[in-house]
Design a protein around this motif. Structure first.
Motif, PDB file in Angstrom:
ATOM      1  N   ALA A  65       0.823  -1.216   0.000  1.00 29.46           N
ATOM      2  CA  ALA A  65       0.000   0.000   0.000  1.00 29.46           C
ATOM      3  C   ALA A  65       0.858   1.268   0.000  1.00 29.46           C
ATOM      4  O   ALA A  65       0.401   2.318  -0.458  1.00 29.46           O
ATOM      5  CB  ALA A  65      -0.938   0.003   1.202  1.00 29.46           C
ATOM      6  N   MET A  66       2.085   1.184   0.510  1.00 27.99           N
ATOM      7  CA  MET A  66       2.957   2.364   0.545  1.00 27.99           C
ATOM      8  C   MET A  66       3.564   2.678  -0.824  1.00 27.99           C
ATOM      9  O   MET A  66       4.088   3.763  -1.027  1.00 27.99           O
ATOM     10  CB  MET A  66       4.064   2.171   1.585  1.00 27.99           C
ATOM     11  CG  MET A  66       3.538   2.260   3.007  1.00 27.99           C
ATOM     12  SD  MET A  66       4.829   2.387   4.253  1.00 27.99           S
ATOM     13  CE  MET A  66       5.437   0.723   4.325  1.00 27.99           C
ATOM     14  N   LEU A  67       3.471   1.734  -1.759  1.00 25.59           N
ATOM     15  CA  LEU A  67       4.007   1.974  -3.094  1.00 25.59           C
ATOM     16  C   LEU A  67       3.013   2.775  -3.924  1.00 25.59           C
ATOM     17  O   LEU A  67       1.802   2.678  -3.711  1.00 25.59           O
ATOM     18  CB  LEU A  67       4.265   0.641  -3.810  1.00 25.59           C
ATOM     19  CG  LEU A  67       5.347  -0.271  -3.246  1.00 25.59           C
ATOM     20  CD1 LEU A  67       5.349  -1.604  -3.988  1.00 25.59           C
ATOM     21  CD2 LEU A  67       6.713   0.389  -3.352  1.00 25.59           C
ATOM     22  N   PRO A  68       3.501   3.525  -4.897  1.00 27.04           N
ATOM     23  CA  PRO A  68       2.581   4.167  -5.847  1.00 27.04           C
ATOM     24  C   PRO A  68       1.805   3.079  -6.605  1.00 27.04           C
ATOM     25  O   PRO A  68       2.285   1.948  -6.750  1.00 27.04           O
ATOM     26  CB  PRO A  68       3.507   4.932  -6.807  1.00 27.04           C
ATOM     27  CG  PRO A  68       4.813   5.043  -6.094  1.00 27.04           C
ATOM     28  CD  PRO A  68       4.897   3.881  -5.152  1.00 27.04           C
ATOM     29  N   VAL A  69       0.620   3.421  -7.083  1.00 25.54           N
ATOM     30  CA  VAL A  69      -0.252   2.438  -7.724  1.00 25.54           C
ATOM     31  C   VAL A  69       0.454   1.706  -8.866  1.00 25.54           C
ATOM     32  O   VAL A  69       0.333   0.485  -8.994  1.00 25.54           O
ATOM     33  CB  VAL A  69      -1.564   3.105  -8.225  1.00 25.54           C
ATOM     34  CG1 VAL A  69      -2.400   2.138  -9.023  1.00 25.54           C
ATOM     35  CG2 VAL A  69      -2.359   3.632  -7.046  1.00 25.54           C
ATOM     36  N   SER A  70       1.199   2.427  -9.680  1.00 20.80           N
ATOM     37  CA  SER A  70       1.891   1.781 -10.801  1.00 20.80           C
ATOM     38  C   SER A  70       2.888   0.737 -10.305  1.00 20.80           C
ATOM     39  O   SER A  70       3.020  -0.345 -10.897  1.00 20.80           O
ATOM     40  CB  SER A  70       2.596   2.822 -11.671  1.00 20.80           C
ATOM     41  OG  SER A  70       3.590   3.512 -10.917  1.00 20.80           O
ATOM     42  N   GLU A  71       3.564   1.021  -9.206  1.00 21.27           N
ATOM     43  CA  GLU A  71       4.521   0.062  -8.644  1.00 21.27           C
ATOM     44  C   GLU A  71       3.808  -1.079  -7.932  1.00 21.27           C
ATOM     45  O   GLU A  71       4.321  -2.192  -7.867  1.00 21.27           O
ATOM     46  CB  GLU A  71       5.498   0.780  -7.719  1.00 21.27           C
ATOM     47  CG  GLU A  71       6.448   1.694  -8.472  1.00 21.27           C
ATOM     48  CD  GLU A  71       7.405   2.443  -7.563  1.00 21.27           C
ATOM     49  OE1 GLU A  71       7.449   2.172  -6.342  1.00 21.27           O
ATOM     50  OE2 GLU A  71       8.133   3.315  -8.078  1.00 21.27           O
ATOM     51  N   GLN A  72       2.615  -0.807  -7.387  1.00 24.54           N
ATOM     52  CA  GLN A  72       1.821  -1.880  -6.793  1.00 24.54           C
ATOM     53  C   GLN A  72       1.489  -2.923  -7.857  1.00 24.54           C
ATOM     54  O   GLN A  72       1.593  -4.133  -7.607  1.00 24.54           O
ATOM     55  CB  GLN A  72       0.519  -1.342  -6.186  1.00 24.54           C
ATOM     56  CG  GLN A  72       0.705  -0.565  -4.907  1.00 24.54           C
ATOM     57  CD  GLN A  72      -0.618  -0.063  -4.350  1.00 24.54           C
ATOM     58  OE1 GLN A  72      -1.672  -0.582  -4.656  1.00 24.54           O
ATOM     59  NE2 GLN A  72      -0.540   0.968  -3.516  1.00 24.54           N
ATOM     60  N   LEU A  73       1.095  -2.452  -9.036  1.00 26.74           N
ATOM     61  CA  LEU A  73       0.783  -3.383 -10.131  1.00 26.74           C
ATOM     62  C   LEU A  73       2.003  -4.199 -10.519  1.00 26.74           C
ATOM     63  O   LEU A  73       1.908  -5.418 -10.753  1.00 26.74           O
ATOM     64  CB  LEU A  73       0.244  -2.616 -11.339  1.00 26.74           C
ATOM     65  CG  LEU A  73      -1.133  -1.975 -11.158  1.00 26.74           C
ATOM     66  CD1 LEU A  73      -1.469  -1.076 -12.336  1.00 26.74           C
ATOM     67  CD2 LEU A  73      -2.192  -3.043 -10.957  1.00 26.74           C
ATOM     68  N   ILE A  74       3.145  -3.550 -10.590  1.00 26.97           N
ATOM     69  CA  ILE A  74       4.385  -4.259 -10.924  1.00 26.97           C
ATOM     70  C   ILE A  74       4.685  -5.318  -9.860  1.00 26.97           C
ATOM     71  O   ILE A  74       5.020  -6.457 -10.179  1.00 26.97           O
ATOM     72  CB  ILE A  74       5.564  -3.264 -11.067  1.00 26.97           C
ATOM     73  CG1 ILE A  74       5.347  -2.360 -12.284  1.00 26.97           C
ATOM     74  CG2 ILE A  74       6.890  -4.004 -11.169  1.00 26.97           C
ATOM     75  CD1 ILE A  74       6.307  -1.176 -12.363  1.00 26.97           C
ATOM     76  N   ALA A  75       4.542  -4.952  -8.589  1.00 29.11           N
ATOM     77  CA  ALA A  75       4.819  -5.880  -7.493  1.00 29.11           C
ATOM     78  C   ALA A  75       3.858  -7.074  -7.515  1.00 29.11           C
ATOM     79  O   ALA A  75       4.277  -8.222  -7.331  1.00 29.11           O
ATOM     80  CB  ALA A  75       4.740  -5.163  -6.144  1.00 29.11           C
ATOM     81  N   VAL A  76       2.580  -6.809  -7.755  1.00 33.72           N
ATOM     82  CA  VAL A  76       1.588  -7.889  -7.799  1.00 33.72           C
ATOM     83  C   VAL A  76       1.872  -8.814  -8.980  1.00 33.72           C
ATOM     84  O   VAL A  76       1.805 -10.049  -8.845  1.00 33.72           O
ATOM     85  CB  VAL A  76       0.145  -7.312  -7.862  1.00 33.72           C
ATOM     86  CG1 VAL A  76      -0.867  -8.382  -8.188  1.00 33.72           C
ATOM     87  CG2 VAL A  76      -0.193  -6.633  -6.540  1.00 33.72           C
ATOM     88  N   ASN A  77       2.209  -8.254 -10.130  1.00 35.26           N
ATOM     89  CA  ASN A  77       2.547  -9.080 -11.297  1.00 35.26           C
ATOM     90  C   ASN A  77       3.798  -9.903 -11.044  1.00 35.26           C
ATOM     91  O   ASN A  77       3.862 -11.085 -11.415  1.00 35.26           O
ATOM     92  CB  ASN A  77       2.726  -8.215 -12.549  1.00 35.26           C
ATOM     93  CG  ASN A  77       1.403  -7.707 -13.080  1.00 35.26           C
ATOM     94  OD1 ASN A  77       0.359  -8.312 -12.866  1.00 35.26           O
ATOM     95  ND2 ASN A  77       1.437  -6.578 -13.769  1.00 35.26           N
TER      96      ASN A  77
END
Length: 188
Positions: A65-77
């Motif tokens: 949650a502390m990551l920017p949304v674009s990086e959240q998507l990268i992390a989830v992928n």
């Protein structure tokens, strides 16, 4: 092995869930008609593991949650790819172990062709060459499975030897754990 429990697996699961939710072992023991020792022996260690995993989930969710949304998507992928790699490696290890088992059986049947009285006879030497080739192939086939087992064993040793660390998700309340578990369950 000890005598069978008078409680069903479902009842033990209920006890585990309630213990994790913060109910007291003594109260649950009275309600279910078992000793507190039985609950401690059978459930307490599982409850500790569940708390630990829940803390890790909360920590991971907070970090994500502390990551920017674009990086959240990268992390989830990336996490999805890592799960797929892990699953594929586990399958490869299973197939390798099955192949090693079959090749070892074939090597064993070749050993029967060796003449114990005259092991240097041409037929015996040819059979031993076959045994050597099959054994090498079996060992090579087993390498992925063995490496995966060793990596798993090393990871378990590391986890068991680590001192508890304070982190963002440490000392999470039972209510926070319950919310985290519910949010994970909702995703599946």
């Amino acid at each position: 092995m000890g005598r069978p429990s008078k409680l069903s697996d479902k009842q033990w699961s209920e006890i585990t869930a309630r213990l994790v939710a913060g109910e007291k072992a003594a109260d649950l023991a009275r309600e279910y008609g078992v000793s507190k020792t039985s609950i401690s022996t059978r459930v307490s260690k599982r409850a500790e593991t569940i708390h630990s995993v829940a803390n890790q989930v909360v920590t991971a969710e907070r970090s994500l949650a502390m990551l920017p949304v674009s990086e959240q998507l990268i992390a989830v992928n990336l996490a999805s790819k890592l799960r797929a790699i892990s699953d594929n490696l586990a399958s490869a290890a299973q197939y390798g172990a099955q192949t090693a088992h079959r090749l070892s059986a074939l090597a064993n049947s070749e050993v029967a062709k060796v003449d114990d009285a005259n092991p240097l006879a041409r037929e015996s030497v040819e059979a031993m060459k076959g045994v050597a080739v099959l054994t090498k192939l079996a060992n090579d086939s087993a390498s992925i499975a063995l490496n995966l087992l060793n990596a798993n064993k090393d990871t378990i040793k590391e986890l068991n030897s680590e001192e508890p660390r304070s982190s963002v998700g440490a000392n999470v309340s039972p209510e926070q754990l319950k919310e985290a578990v519910q949010s994970v369950q909702a995703k599946f």
